[in-house]
Design a protein around this motif. Structure first.
Motif, short mmCIF file in Angstrom:
data_model
loop_
_atom_site.label_atom_id
_atom_site.label_comp_id
_atom_site.label_asym_id
_atom_site.label_seq_id
_atom_site.Cartn_x
_atom_site.Cartn_y
_atom_site.Cartn_z
N HIS A 1 -4.47 3.30 -3.25
CA HIS A 1 -3.93 2.88 -4.30
C HIS A 1 -3.83 3.21 -5.42
CE1 HIS A 1 -4.92 -0.01 -1.18
NE2 HIS A 1 -4.32 -0.95 -1.72
N ARG A 2 -4.83 3.90 -6.35
CA ARG A 2 -4.86 4.70 -7.58
C ARG A 2 -3.90 5.30 -7.42
NH1 ARG A 2 -5.88 3.75 -12.46
NH2 ARG A 2 -7.59 3.28 -11.64
N GLU B 1 -4.04 -2.52 -12.71
CA GLU B 1 -5.07 -1.67 -12.89
C GLU B 1 -6.31 -2.75 -12.79
OE1 GLU B 1 -7.60 1.45 -13.54
OE2 GLU B 1 -5.57 1.81 -14.24
N PHE C 1 -4.52 -6.28 -4.84
CA PHE C 1 -3.67 -5.79 -5.61
C PHE C 1 -2.38 -5.43 -4.66
CE2 PHE C 1 -1.73 -1.50 -4.98
CZ PHE C 1 -1.49 -0.63 -5.82
N THR D 1 -6.87 -2.17 -9.05
CA THR D 1 -7.53 -0.89 -8.88
C THR D 1 -9.06 -0.40 -8.66
OG1 THR D 1 -5.94 -0.02 -9.29
CG2 THR D 1 -7.45 1.83 -8.69
N THR E 1 -8.54 4.36 -1.21
CA THR E 1 -8.70 3.36 -2.89
C THR E 1 -7.78 4.48 -3.96
OG1 THR E 1 -11.18 2.59 -2.48
CG2 THR E 1 -10.61 3.04 -4.95
N ASP F 1 -8.43 -5.38 -3.19
CA ASP F 1 -7.31 -4.86 -2.38
C ASP F 1 -6.28 -5.58 -1.46
OD1 ASP F 1 -6.18 -2.41 0.03
OD2 ASP F 1 -6.22 -3.94 1.08
#
Length: 223
Positions: free
Chosen positions: A181-182, A111, A136, A114, A178, A133
């Motif tokens: 990834h969320r 989290e 993650f 992100t 982005t 990134d």
């Protein structure tokens, strides 16, 4: 004492040189004599040499007798192969993780990475975005827990991250990446393996297409 400290010196040299390559501070094609690298790191040549041998095995540098080390260029054919493997393996790791329904505490680092990507995008800070990134992807594999998978994918991600840093400012702002990834994180949080797998696969496929198009355009422009 010197014997026991040698592995640490080699590890330090390896980590520092690798970070220079991954961040493109030592860009593709960059060639430098070993003594210069040793001077730059404040080390003797022996640990630097051993670190470079490791990096050559990993496909990041080429050792040239009496001329030092050359950072290998980014080849479109290599990146196509790397992204094919990443597209096959990372989505399965995300799906397996989603199936385990990790706790919010376990998901907190993902989290945070992100959210940092989202904030960096808002601030147009691409360097911070790229670091978040990269983190993650590393954190997801760490949370998945397969050490061998993490080590193997980590080597490929080194190559992918290096290519990303070189081409980062040749692309549109990473708004879709982005959002990807969320979405991946939310599917994992919801315990939905199929959605996590699909989102991750589409993310890698799109990233590969974008990168390969940039590399091809660069090749054509330099014929």
């Amino acid at each position: 004492m010197a014997q026991s400290s040698k592995p640490t010196r080699v590890s330090d040299a390896y980590t520092q040189i690798k970070q220079e390559i991954r961040s493109a501070r030592m860009p593709p094609g960059y060639q430098v004599p070993e003594p210069e690298i040793a001077l730059r790191l404040g080390m003797s040549r022996t640990p630097v040499r051993e670190a470079l041998i490791r990096l050559e095995i990993e496909g990041l540098v080429e050792l040239i007798p009496r001329r030092g080390a050359r950072v290998l260029p980014i080849q479109a054919s290599d990146m196509a192969e790397i992204y094919e493997i990443l597209t096959a393996m990372e989505p399965e790791a995300a799906a397996a993780l989603a199936g385990r329904r990790p706790t919010e505490a376990a998901l907190k680092p993902l989290e945070e990475a992100t959210a940092e990507m989202e904030a960096a995008l808002e601030a147009r800070d691409l360097d911070v975005w790229a670091e978040a990134d990269d983190r993650f992807h590393h954190l997801l594999l760490e949370l998945h827990g397969n050490r061998r998978l993490m080590e193997y994918i980590g080597l490929l991600n080194d190559q992918a991250h290096r290519a990303r840093m070189v081409t980062l400012r040749m692309r549109h702002l990473p708004e879709k990446s982005t959002a990807d990834h969320r979405a991946i994180l939310e599917h994992i949080r919801a315990g939905d393996p199929d959605a996590a797998r699909t989102a991750f696969r589409q993310h890698r496929q799109r990233a590969a297409q974008e990168l390969l198009a940039i590399l091809e355009n660069y090749r054509l422009a330099n014929l």
